[in-house]
Design a protein around this motif. Structure first.
Motif, PDB file in Angstrom:
ATOM      1  N   ILE A  90     -11.668  -6.189  26.447  1.00  0.00           N
ATOM      2  CA  ILE A  90     -10.555  -5.572  25.727  1.00  0.00           C
ATOM      3  C   ILE A  90     -10.264  -4.157  26.222  1.00  0.00           C
ATOM      4  O   ILE A  90      -9.150  -3.646  26.050  1.00  0.00           O
ATOM      5  CB  ILE A  90     -10.846  -5.544  24.214  1.00  0.00           C
ATOM      6  CG1 ILE A  90     -10.995  -6.967  23.672  1.00  0.00           C
ATOM      7  CG2 ILE A  90      -9.757  -4.816  23.440  1.00  0.00           C
ATOM      8  CD1 ILE A  90     -11.407  -7.034  22.214  1.00  0.00           C
ATOM      9  N   ALA A  91     -11.222  -3.517  26.862  1.00  0.00           N
ATOM     10  CA  ALA A  91     -11.058  -2.117  27.292  1.00  0.00           C
ATOM     11  C   ALA A  91      -9.783  -1.929  28.095  1.00  0.00           C
ATOM     12  O   ALA A  91      -9.495  -2.689  29.017  1.00  0.00           O
ATOM     13  CB  ALA A  91     -12.264  -1.691  28.116  1.00  0.00           C
ATOM     14  N   GLY A  92      -8.998  -0.919  27.744  1.00  0.00           N
ATOM     15  CA  GLY A  92      -7.763  -0.621  28.458  1.00  0.00           C
ATOM     16  C   GLY A  92      -6.558  -1.397  27.986  1.00  0.00           C
ATOM     17  O   GLY A  92      -5.470  -1.245  28.557  1.00  0.00           O
ATOM     18  N   SER A  93      -6.715  -2.216  26.960  1.00  0.00           N
ATOM     19  CA  SER A  93      -5.587  -2.998  26.453  1.00  0.00           C
ATOM     20  C   SER A  93      -4.497  -2.094  25.906  1.00  0.00           C
ATOM     21  O   SER A  93      -4.774  -1.036  25.333  1.00  0.00           O
ATOM     22  CB  SER A  93      -6.055  -3.950  25.346  1.00  0.00           C
ATOM     23  OG  SER A  93      -6.924  -4.939  25.851  1.00  0.00           O
ATOM     24  N   ASP A  94      -3.247  -2.524  26.061  1.00  0.00           N
ATOM     25  CA  ASP A  94      -2.138  -1.756  25.503  1.00  0.00           C
ATOM     26  C   ASP A  94      -1.788  -2.284  24.118  1.00  0.00           C
ATOM     27  O   ASP A  94      -2.475  -3.155  23.565  1.00  0.00           O
ATOM     28  CB  ASP A  94      -0.934  -1.784  26.443  1.00  0.00           C
ATOM     29  CG  ASP A  94      -0.366  -3.190  26.644  1.00  0.00           C
ATOM     30  OD1 ASP A  94      -0.809  -4.130  25.945  1.00  0.00           O
ATOM     31  OD2 ASP A  94       0.531  -3.339  27.508  1.00  0.00           O
ATOM     32  N   ALA A  95      -0.712  -1.771  23.535  1.00  0.00           N
ATOM     33  CA  ALA A  95      -0.341  -2.136  22.169  1.00  0.00           C
ATOM     34  C   ALA A  95      -0.009  -3.618  22.034  1.00  0.00           C
ATOM     35  O   ALA A  95      -0.342  -4.257  21.031  1.00  0.00           O
ATOM     36  CB  ALA A  95       0.838  -1.287  21.706  1.00  0.00           C
ATOM     37  N   VAL A  96       0.658  -4.186  23.035  1.00  0.00           N
ATOM     38  CA  VAL A  96       1.011  -5.606  22.980  1.00  0.00           C
ATOM     39  C   VAL A  96      -0.247  -6.463  22.884  1.00  0.00           C
ATOM     40  O   VAL A  96      -0.353  -7.371  22.045  1.00  0.00           O
ATOM     41  CB  VAL A  96       1.840  -6.014  24.214  1.00  0.00           C
ATOM     42  CG1 VAL A  96       2.121  -7.516  24.191  1.00  0.00           C
ATOM     43  CG2 VAL A  96       3.147  -5.231  24.272  1.00  0.00           C
ATOM     44  N   GLN A  97      -1.211  -6.175  23.732  1.00  0.00           N
ATOM     45  CA  GLN A  97      -2.455  -6.950  23.732  1.00  0.00           C
ATOM     46  C   GLN A  97      -3.275  -6.691  22.474  1.00  0.00           C
ATOM     47  O   GLN A  97      -3.845  -7.613  21.893  1.00  0.00           O
ATOM     48  CB  GLN A  97      -3.276  -6.592  24.972  1.00  0.00           C
ATOM     49  CG  GLN A  97      -2.589  -6.923  26.283  1.00  0.00           C
ATOM     50  CD  GLN A  97      -3.222  -6.209  27.453  1.00  0.00           C
ATOM     51  OE1 GLN A  97      -3.536  -5.017  27.383  1.00  0.00           O
ATOM     52  NE2 GLN A  97      -3.439  -6.928  28.542  1.00  0.00           N
ATOM     53  N   THR A  98      -3.332  -5.439  22.043  1.00  0.00           N
ATOM     54  CA  THR A  98      -4.110  -5.105  20.847  1.00  0.00           C
ATOM     55  C   THR A  98      -3.542  -5.803  19.620  1.00  0.00           C
ATOM     56  O   THR A  98      -4.292  -6.289  18.764  1.00  0.00           O
ATOM     57  CB  THR A  98      -4.124  -3.585  20.625  1.00  0.00           C
ATOM     58  OG1 THR A  98      -4.701  -2.953  21.775  1.00  0.00           O
ATOM     59  CG2 THR A  98      -4.931  -3.217  19.392  1.00  0.00           C
ATOM     60  N   SER A  99      -2.219  -5.870  19.520  1.00  0.00           N
ATOM     61  CA  SER A  99      -1.612  -6.551  18.376  1.00  0.00           C
ATOM     62  C   SER A  99      -1.960  -8.031  18.376  1.00  0.00           C
ATOM     63  O   SER A  99      -2.126  -8.645  17.313  1.00  0.00           O
ATOM     64  CB  SER A  99      -0.094  -6.361  18.381  1.00  0.00           C
ATOM     65  OG  SER A  99       0.517  -7.019  19.475  1.00  0.00           O
ATOM     66  N   ALA A 100      -2.103  -8.629  19.556  1.00  0.00           N
ATOM     67  CA  ALA A 100      -2.485 -10.043  19.647  1.00  0.00           C
ATOM     68  C   ALA A 100      -3.915 -10.242  19.163  1.00  0.00           C
ATOM     69  O   ALA A 100      -4.223 -11.217  18.463  1.00  0.00           O
ATOM     70  CB  ALA A 100      -2.334 -10.540  21.081  1.00  0.00           C
ATOM     71  N   VAL A 101      -4.800  -9.314  19.528  1.00  0.00           N
ATOM     72  CA  VAL A 101      -6.195  -9.405  19.092  1.00  0.00           C
ATOM     73  C   VAL A 101      -6.288  -9.229  17.580  1.00  0.00           C
ATOM     74  O   VAL A 101      -7.004  -9.969  16.888  1.00  0.00           O
ATOM     75  CB  VAL A 101      -7.061  -8.347  19.811  1.00  0.00           C
ATOM     76  CG1 VAL A 101      -8.483  -8.358  19.270  1.00  0.00           C
ATOM     77  CG2 VAL A 101      -7.076  -8.605  21.324  1.00  0.00           C
ATOM     78  N   LEU A 102      -5.557  -8.260  17.046  1.00  0.00           N
ATOM     79  CA  LEU A 102      -5.566  -8.024  15.605  1.00  0.00           C
ATOM     80  C   LEU A 102      -5.031  -9.237  14.849  1.00  0.00           C
ATOM     81  O   LEU A 102      -5.581  -9.635  13.817  1.00  0.00           O
ATOM     82  CB  LEU A 102      -4.734  -6.791  15.270  1.00  0.00           C
ATOM     83  CG  LEU A 102      -5.335  -5.440  15.648  1.00  0.00           C
ATOM     84  CD1 LEU A 102      -4.289  -4.340  15.526  1.00  0.00           C
ATOM     85  CD2 LEU A 102      -6.542  -5.117  14.774  1.00  0.00           C
ATOM     86  N   ALA A 103      -3.952  -9.829  15.350  1.00  0.00           N
ATOM     87  CA  ALA A 103      -3.375 -11.001  14.692  1.00  0.00           C
ATOM     88  C   ALA A 103      -4.366 -12.156  14.685  1.00  0.00           C
ATOM     89  O   ALA A 103      -4.505 -12.867  13.678  1.00  0.00           O
ATOM     90  CB  ALA A 103      -2.078 -11.401  15.394  1.00  0.00           C
ATOM     91  N   ALA A 104      -5.064 -12.347  15.798  1.00  0.00           N
ATOM     92  CA  ALA A 104      -6.062 -13.423  15.867  1.00  0.00           C
ATOM     93  C   ALA A 104      -7.209 -13.161  14.901  1.00  0.00           C
ATOM     94  O   ALA A 104      -7.709 -14.077  14.242  1.00  0.00           O
ATOM     95  CB  ALA A 104      -6.587 -13.556  17.296  1.00  0.00           C
ATOM     96  N   ALA A 105      -7.624 -11.897  14.796  1.00  0.00           N
ATOM     97  CA  ALA A 105      -8.710 -11.555  13.873  1.00  0.00           C
ATOM     98  C   ALA A 105      -8.288 -11.775  12.426  1.00  0.00           C
ATOM     99  O   ALA A 105      -9.069 -12.271  11.605  1.00  0.00           O
ATOM    100  CB  ALA A 105      -9.133 -10.102  14.087  1.00  0.00           C
ATOM    101  N   LEU A 106      -7.052 -11.421  12.106  1.00  0.00           N
ATOM    102  CA  LEU A 106      -6.554 -11.637  10.741  1.00  0.00           C
ATOM    103  C   LEU A 106      -6.472 -13.127  10.425  1.00  0.00           C
ATOM    104  O   LEU A 106      -6.548 -13.520   9.260  1.00  0.00           O
ATOM    105  CB  LEU A 106      -5.182 -10.979  10.575  1.00  0.00           C
ATOM    106  CG  LEU A 106      -5.223  -9.463  10.433  1.00  0.00           C
ATOM    107  CD1 LEU A 106      -3.839  -8.855  10.652  1.00  0.00           C
ATOM    108  CD2 LEU A 106      -5.750  -9.073   9.056  1.00  0.00           C
ATOM    109  N   GLY A 107      -6.346 -13.936  11.470  1.00  0.00           N
ATOM    110  CA  GLY A 107      -6.323 -15.375  11.269  1.00  0.00           C
ATOM    111  C   GLY A 107      -7.647 -15.939  10.796  1.00  0.00           C
ATOM    112  O   GLY A 107      -7.703 -17.069  10.303  1.00  0.00           O
TER     113      GLY A 107
END
Length: 259
Positions: A90-107
């Motif tokens: 995940i290191a260096g991810s931008d906002a687009v990628q971070t939002s995808a990770v957060l959405a998956a975690a909220l799932g």
């Protein structure tokens, strides 16, 4: 009500912050890292809702191993549990990628409301709440100075140059807040001790069903291509009034396009 608060660990804005010379990402290893200031207001707002209406508050963080320090600090304020997404890819991810990770975690969680700060002090792009709401298919109530929960209705007041707007949504929503919404509490000694025993669930990209090649600096949609230190402050222009001071001042202001 089940509330999830997004918390990011960032370099202390009161100390010197630098970028790495090789990839221009924030040098977090040499910084004093703390909870993003705006997120503390989101935590406080979640706790006030819980105290008024009951429910649970869960902290959600995406960050390196060292982010556990900020997670425990957040838990010491009063939330019930935390989820920490940590994966080297995940290191260096931008906002687009971070939002995808957060959405998956909220799932992986049950939630009724997501709260977060309006911006992070390291990036200051203010887009995560909007991107996350879009991915989740729920309303984004952003920039709240006041939040009211009435049954299934969520209403915010958003400050504008002309006054304020009232925005309402029903059901699940992502709400971002500014520092005008409340005054965060200080963790008590009891809260600090209790935080050590609160559950923290650690998730990897594999746990979320995300491939490593969808995140990280090499796959980011945006990147910093160059950076330079702030130039040293130059001496100002001094005008000595020997009868023509007013004229010299107006000429200086004209050159600087102030008049």
């Amino acid at each position: 009500m089940k509330i999830v608060v997004l918390v990011k660990q960032v370099p202390d804005s009161g100390a010197e912050r630098t970028l790495k010379s090789d990839d221009f990402t924030v040098d977090r290893g040499s910084a004093s890292n703390v909870i993003n200031e705006m997120d503390e207001y989101a935590i406080e707002e979640a706790l006030r809702i819980k105290e008024a209406q009951g429910g649970e508050v869960t902290i959600l963080t995406v960050g390196p191993d060292g982010a556990t320090e900020s997670i425990r600090k957040a838990l010491s304020m009063g939330p019930d549990a935390a989820v920490h997404v940590v994966d080297g890819a995940i290191a260096g991810s931008d906002a687009v990628q971070t939002s995808a990770v957060l959405a998956a975690a909220l799932g992986t969680l049950e939630w009724d409301l997501v709260l977060c700060g309006a911006e992070a002090t390291d990036g200051r792009v203010q887009v995560i709440p909007h991107m996350l709401a879009e991915r989740l298919g729920v309303p984004a109530l952003t920039g709240a100075r006041k939040l009211t929960i009435d049954g299934d209705s969520r209403t915010i007041e958003r400050q504008t140059d002309e006054g304020y707007e009232v925005v309402r949504a029903d059901g699940k929503a992502v709400v971002s807040v500014w520092d005008t919404i409340n005054e965060p509490r200080y963790p008590s000694f009891k809260g600090i001790m209790a935080a050590k025993k609160k559950p923290v669930t650690t998730l990897s990209l594999a746990d979320l069903g995300l491939a490593p090649d969808t995140v990280g600096l090499a796959n980011a949609y945006s990147a910093v291509v160059s950076a330079a230190p702030r130039p040293a402050r130059q001496a100002g222009t001094r005008v000595t009034d020997e009868g023509e001071g007013g004229v010299q001042l107006v000429e200086f202001l004209a050159v600087e396009k102030f008049v």
